[in-house]
Design a protein around this motif. Structure first.
Motif, PDB file in Angstrom:
ATOM      1  N   ASN A 192      29.286  21.597  43.970  1.00 32.39           N
ATOM      2  CA  ASN A 192      29.431  21.575  42.534  1.00 32.39           C
ATOM      3  C   ASN A 192      30.844  22.040  42.183  1.00 32.39           C
ATOM      4  O   ASN A 192      31.370  22.959  42.811  1.00 32.39           O
ATOM      5  N   LEU A 193      31.461  21.412  41.215  1.00 36.87           N
ATOM      6  CA  LEU A 193      32.847  21.728  40.878  1.00 36.87           C
ATOM      7  C   LEU A 193      33.011  23.193  40.498  1.00 36.87           C
ATOM      8  O   LEU A 193      33.967  23.847  40.933  1.00 36.87           O
ATOM      9  N   SER A 194      32.088  23.745  39.733  1.00 40.45           N
ATOM     10  CA  SER A 194      32.241  25.151  39.341  1.00 40.45           C
ATOM     11  C   SER A 194      32.159  26.069  40.557  1.00 40.45           C
ATOM     12  O   SER A 194      32.863  27.084  40.620  1.00 40.45           O
ATOM     13  N   ASN A 195      31.338  25.727  41.544  1.00 39.25           N
ATOM     14  CA  ASN A 195      31.278  26.527  42.770  1.00 39.25           C
ATOM     15  C   ASN A 195      32.572  26.412  43.554  1.00 39.25           C
ATOM     16  O   ASN A 195      33.063  27.396  44.120  1.00 39.25           O
ATOM     17  N   SER A 196      33.150  25.227  43.597  1.00 40.28           N
ATOM     18  CA  SER A 196      34.420  25.038  44.293  1.00 40.28           C
ATOM     19  C   SER A 196      35.542  25.826  43.623  1.00 40.28           C
ATOM     20  O   SER A 196      36.371  26.442  44.291  1.00 40.28           O
ATOM     21  N   VAL A 197      35.552  25.832  42.307  1.00 40.61           N
ATOM     22  CA  VAL A 197      36.556  26.597  41.569  1.00 40.61           C
ATOM     23  C   VAL A 197      36.386  28.085  41.861  1.00 40.61           C
ATOM     24  O   VAL A 197      37.366  28.798  42.100  1.00 40.61           O
ATOM     25  N   ALA A 198      35.144  28.555  41.865  1.00 41.64           N
ATOM     26  CA  ALA A 198      34.891  29.976  42.143  1.00 41.64           C
ATOM     27  C   ALA A 198      35.407  30.354  43.527  1.00 41.64           C
ATOM     28  O   ALA A 198      36.044  31.402  43.697  1.00 41.64           O
ATOM     29  N   VAL A 199      35.161  29.519  44.531  1.00 46.15           N
ATOM     30  CA  VAL A 199      35.637  29.789  45.887  1.00 46.15           C
ATOM     31  C   VAL A 199      37.166  29.815  45.910  1.00 46.15           C
ATOM     32  O   VAL A 199      37.782  30.714  46.483  1.00 46.15           O
ATOM     33  N   GLY A 200      37.791  28.836  45.289  1.00 43.08           N
ATOM     34  CA  GLY A 200      39.252  28.759  45.292  1.00 43.08           C
ATOM     35  C   GLY A 200      39.907  29.918  44.562  1.00 43.08           C
ATOM     36  O   GLY A 200      40.872  30.518  45.054  1.00 43.08           O
ATOM     37  N   VAL A 201      39.396  30.267  43.404  1.00 39.62           N
ATOM     38  CA  VAL A 201      39.963  31.381  42.637  1.00 39.62           C
ATOM     39  C   VAL A 201      39.752  32.692  43.376  1.00 39.62           C
ATOM     40  O   VAL A 201      40.667  33.522  43.467  1.00 39.62           O
ATOM     41  N   TYR A 202      38.565  32.885  43.942  1.00 41.21           N
ATOM     42  CA  TYR A 202      38.309  34.118  44.691  1.00 41.21           C
ATOM     43  C   TYR A 202      39.287  34.245  45.859  1.00 41.21           C
ATOM     44  O   TYR A 202      39.853  35.312  46.089  1.00 41.21           O
TER      45      TYR A 202
ATOM     46  N   GLY B  80      45.487  40.433  46.762  1.00 46.84           N
ATOM     47  CA  GLY B  80      45.035  41.815  46.717  1.00 46.84           C
ATOM     48  C   GLY B  80      44.297  42.185  45.441  1.00 46.84           C
ATOM     49  O   GLY B  80      44.295  43.342  45.040  1.00 46.84           O
ATOM     50  N   PHE B  81      43.708  41.214  44.777  1.00 47.03           N
ATOM     51  CA  PHE B  81      42.938  41.440  43.550  1.00 47.03           C
ATOM     52  C   PHE B  81      43.746  42.214  42.504  1.00 47.03           C
ATOM     53  O   PHE B  81      43.345  43.286  42.058  1.00 47.03           O
ATOM     54  N   PRO B  82      44.895  41.688  42.092  1.00 47.75           N
ATOM     55  CA  PRO B  82      45.731  42.426  41.145  1.00 47.75           C
ATOM     56  C   PRO B  82      44.999  42.686  39.831  1.00 47.75           C
ATOM     57  O   PRO B  82      44.355  41.800  39.282  1.00 47.75           O
ATOM     58  N   GLN B  83      45.090  43.905  39.368  1.00 47.62           N
ATOM     59  CA  GLN B  83      44.513  44.344  38.106  1.00 47.62           C
ATOM     60  C   GLN B  83      42.999  44.168  38.041  1.00 47.62           C
ATOM     61  O   GLN B  83      42.424  44.135  36.959  1.00 47.62           O
ATOM     62  N   LEU B  84      42.349  44.042  39.182  1.00 45.58           N
ATOM     63  CA  LEU B  84      40.893  43.916  39.217  1.00 45.58           C
ATOM     64  C   LEU B  84      40.303  45.065  40.018  1.00 45.58           C
ATOM     65  O   LEU B  84      40.889  45.515  40.997  1.00 45.58           O
ATOM     66  N   GLU B  85      39.153  45.500  39.619  1.00 44.41           N
ATOM     67  CA  GLU B  85      38.446  46.508  40.397  1.00 44.41           C
ATOM     68  C   GLU B  85      37.814  45.813  41.598  1.00 44.41           C
ATOM     69  O   GLU B  85      37.160  44.792  41.446  1.00 44.41           O
TER      70      GLU B  85
END
Length: 78
Positions: free
Chosen positions: A40-50, A57-62
């Motif tokens: 699913n495109l939204s799952n692919s986007v989530a994988v890529g963004v993650y 290094g997860f800038p500005q994210l906990e």
């Protein structure tokens, strides 16, 4: 300085874009079966963004959670 480009679920990315950028393309692995559907495109986007955030290094994210009802240090001492 990075861009993430995703194609349509039904077609993927244009072949010309893939051809012109071979060293910048990343493919998410999937089963080698003509009957298999793509992610699913939204799952692919989530994988890529993650993955991009992980590499940065997860800038500005906990990146650590906190327990609200328990003492985490007490749990790890057991």
């Amino acid at each position: 300085g990075a861009y993430l480009v995703f194609g349509k679920e039904t077609k993927g990315l244009p072949e010309s874009l893939l051809h012109d950028n071979p060293n910048s393309c990343v493919r998410l692995p999937m089963i080698d079966n003509d009957a298999a559907r793509s992610l699913n495109l939204s799952n692919s986007v989530a994988v890529g963004v993650y993955e991009a955030l992980r590499q940065w290094g997860f800038p500005q994210l906990e990146n650590q959670g906190r327990l609200t009802q328990y003492d985490w240090d007490a749990i790890n001492e057991k």
